[in-house]
Scaffold this motif. Sequence first.
Motif, short mmCIF file in Angstrom:
data_model
loop_
_atom_site.label_atom_id
_atom_site.label_comp_id
_atom_site.label_asym_id
_atom_site.label_seq_id
_atom_site.Cartn_x
_atom_site.Cartn_y
_atom_site.Cartn_z
N LYS A 2 0.84 -1.20 0.00
CA LYS A 2 0.00 0.00 0.00
C LYS A 2 0.87 1.25 0.00
CE LYS A 2 -3.59 0.17 2.66
NZ LYS A 2 -4.46 0.12 3.88
N ILE A 3 0.66 2.10 -1.00
CA ILE A 3 1.43 3.33 -1.14
C ILE A 3 0.52 4.52 -0.83
CG2 ILE A 3 2.96 4.67 -2.64
CD1 ILE A 3 3.83 1.77 -2.36
N ALA A 4 1.01 5.44 0.01
CA ALA A 4 0.30 6.68 0.30
C ALA A 4 1.13 7.85 -0.18
CB ALA A 4 0.02 6.80 1.80
N VAL A 5 0.63 8.58 -1.16
CA VAL A 5 1.28 9.81 -1.61
C VAL A 5 0.67 10.96 -0.82
CG1 VAL A 5 1.66 11.37 -3.55
CG2 VAL A 5 1.72 8.89 -3.92
N VAL A 6 1.49 11.59 0.03
CA VAL A 6 0.98 12.55 1.00
C VAL A 6 1.56 13.93 0.70
CG1 VAL A 6 0.63 13.06 3.43
CG2 VAL A 6 0.90 10.68 2.68
N ILE A 7 0.68 14.86 0.36
CA ILE A 7 1.07 16.22 0.02
C ILE A 7 0.77 17.13 1.20
CG2 ILE A 7 0.71 18.14 -1.60
CD1 ILE A 7 -0.61 15.81 -3.41
N LEU A 8 1.80 17.73 1.77
CA LEU A 8 1.60 18.65 2.89
C LEU A 8 1.23 20.02 2.34
CD1 LEU A 8 1.85 18.68 6.02
CD2 LEU A 8 4.14 19.63 5.71
N ASN A 9 0.16 20.59 2.87
CA ASN A 9 -0.37 21.84 2.33
C ASN A 9 -0.58 22.86 3.44
OD1 ASN A 9 -1.98 23.54 0.30
ND2 ASN A 9 -3.50 23.21 1.93
N TRP A 10 -0.19 24.09 3.14
CA TRP A 10 -0.55 25.22 4.00
C TRP A 10 -0.86 26.41 3.11
CZ3 TRP A 10 1.84 30.06 5.20
CH2 TRP A 10 1.19 30.77 6.22
N ASN A 11 -2.13 26.74 3.04
CA ASN A 11 -2.59 27.87 2.21
C ASN A 11 -2.07 27.77 0.77
OD1 ASN A 11 -3.94 28.90 4.41
ND2 ASN A 11 -2.42 30.46 4.89
N GLY A 12 -2.14 26.58 0.23
CA GLY A 12 -1.56 26.36 -1.09
C GLY A 12 -2.56 26.02 -2.17
N GLN A 13 -3.73 26.62 -2.13
CA GLN A 13 -4.76 26.30 -3.13
C GLN A 13 -4.24 26.48 -4.56
OE1 GLN A 13 -8.55 28.27 -2.66
NE2 GLN A 13 -9.16 27.84 -4.76
N LYS A 14 -3.49 27.54 -4.80
CA LYS A 14 -2.98 27.81 -6.14
C LYS A 14 -2.07 26.68 -6.62
CE LYS A 14 -0.47 31.28 -8.85
NZ LYS A 14 0.23 32.60 -8.79
N LEU A 15 -1.20 26.19 -5.73
CA LEU A 15 -0.30 25.10 -6.09
C LEU A 15 -1.07 23.79 -6.29
CD1 LEU A 15 2.69 25.81 -3.67
CD2 LEU A 15 2.65 26.13 -6.16
N LEU A 16 -2.04 23.54 -5.44
CA LEU A 16 -2.85 22.33 -5.58
C LEU A 16 -3.61 22.33 -6.91
CD1 LEU A 16 -4.25 22.08 -1.95
CD2 LEU A 16 -2.54 20.57 -2.99
N LYS A 17 -4.14 23.47 -7.29
CA LYS A 17 -4.85 23.58 -8.56
C LYS A 17 -3.93 23.28 -9.73
CE LYS A 17 -7.72 26.76 -11.25
NZ LYS A 17 -8.33 28.13 -11.29
N GLN A 18 -2.68 23.71 -9.62
CA GLN A 18 -1.72 23.52 -10.70
C GLN A 18 -1.15 22.11 -10.76
OE1 GLN A 18 1.49 26.38 -10.56
NE2 GLN A 18 2.45 25.62 -12.43
N PHE A 19 -0.87 21.51 -9.60
CA PHE A 19 -0.08 20.27 -9.60
C PHE A 19 -0.84 19.01 -9.20
CE2 PHE A 19 3.14 23.62 -9.14
CZ PHE A 19 3.94 23.29 -10.23
N LEU A 20 -1.95 19.16 -8.52
CA LEU A 20 -2.70 17.97 -8.11
C LEU A 20 -3.21 17.14 -9.28
CD1 LEU A 20 -3.30 16.58 -5.49
CD2 LEU A 20 -5.39 17.95 -5.26
N PRO A 21 -3.59 17.74 -10.41
CA PRO A 21 -4.07 16.92 -11.52
C PRO A 21 -3.07 15.86 -11.98
CG PRO A 21 -4.71 19.18 -11.89
CD PRO A 21 -3.81 19.19 -10.68
#
Length: 332
Positions: A2-21
């Motif tokens: 089981k692999i968990a890809v864990v992205i730590l976020n703090w006020n990073g909506q702009k980055l999540l929109k760009q890179f999460l896809p």
Amino acid sequence: MKIAVVILNWNGQKLLKQFLPSIVDFSSKEATVYVADNASTDDSIAFVTKNFPSVKIVKNEQNGGYAKGYNDALSKINADIYCLLNSDIEVSKNWLTPIIDVFKKEAQTAIIQPKILDYKNKSKFEYAGAGGGFIDFYGYPYCRGRVFNTIETDKGQYNDTTKIFWASGACLFIRASVYKEINGLDEDYFAHQEEIDLCWRVQNIGYDIKYVGTSNVYHIGGATLQETNPEKTYLNFRNSLLNIVKNVPKKWFLFVVFMRLLFDGIAGIKFLLELRPVHTLAIIKAHISFYKNFNKFLNKRKKLQKKQTYYIHTSIVWQYFILLRKRFETLK
């Protein structure tokens, strides 16, 4: 596995929109994707929930920085392998496959880093990790593909799988059992160089750190703290000294600490000559914090098993600035 890809976020909506896809598209078959939120005050979580329903959310009660943020989040995630992934990274197709293969074949490999390239110039290595990290006798970190500020072009020279000394916290895979065995990241670091301490401790209990150059990711770098930010200077200088106190073997300990303090003083003068006094002040602040934490880290040191050899090259400062050896392959 089981692999968990864990992205730590703090006020990073702009980055999540760009890179999460890309992360969702190229990871969902082999892994579960998580966003671990460090008490954000923007709309990050609402954005992820609405647009990426397959992504699981872990909410931390406070912004404890990189170290505490991951410790808090990973304690709530059930997996065999954790991938600690920065929110400013684009992953590539099949990036997980070669890494999973190494974990399956090599029980002694506890940590893996992929090739980290520059998102803005994908032919170049990226500062934070590049082709795998090493450390010199005086505790200075450097990478294959990046020595101080000299960054190489990727020509396939590091497409191998090999042992390294440290893996970048920008994209670091670790066996969950080992992470728990060493009690995770040291939260006193807050951010910067805590992954070097983690890797140092993992090797000291007998595991290997590997670089897998057939897996590529692309990192913006500096999305949290820019290179010109004096807070980054402060954390890097302080945490590098704390790494030495905590991990350098006894027979070299006093000499290495003394020399690093001397080198830091020279760096402070250099910043003054470059008309960047805020960075000199950051080094002074780092040393004050270092002295305050010295006894605390000596006590941590007493609890750790330490290897007798930890460096690859004697002095990166000497080779880079005096002998003008700027590339990894020229170091001796």
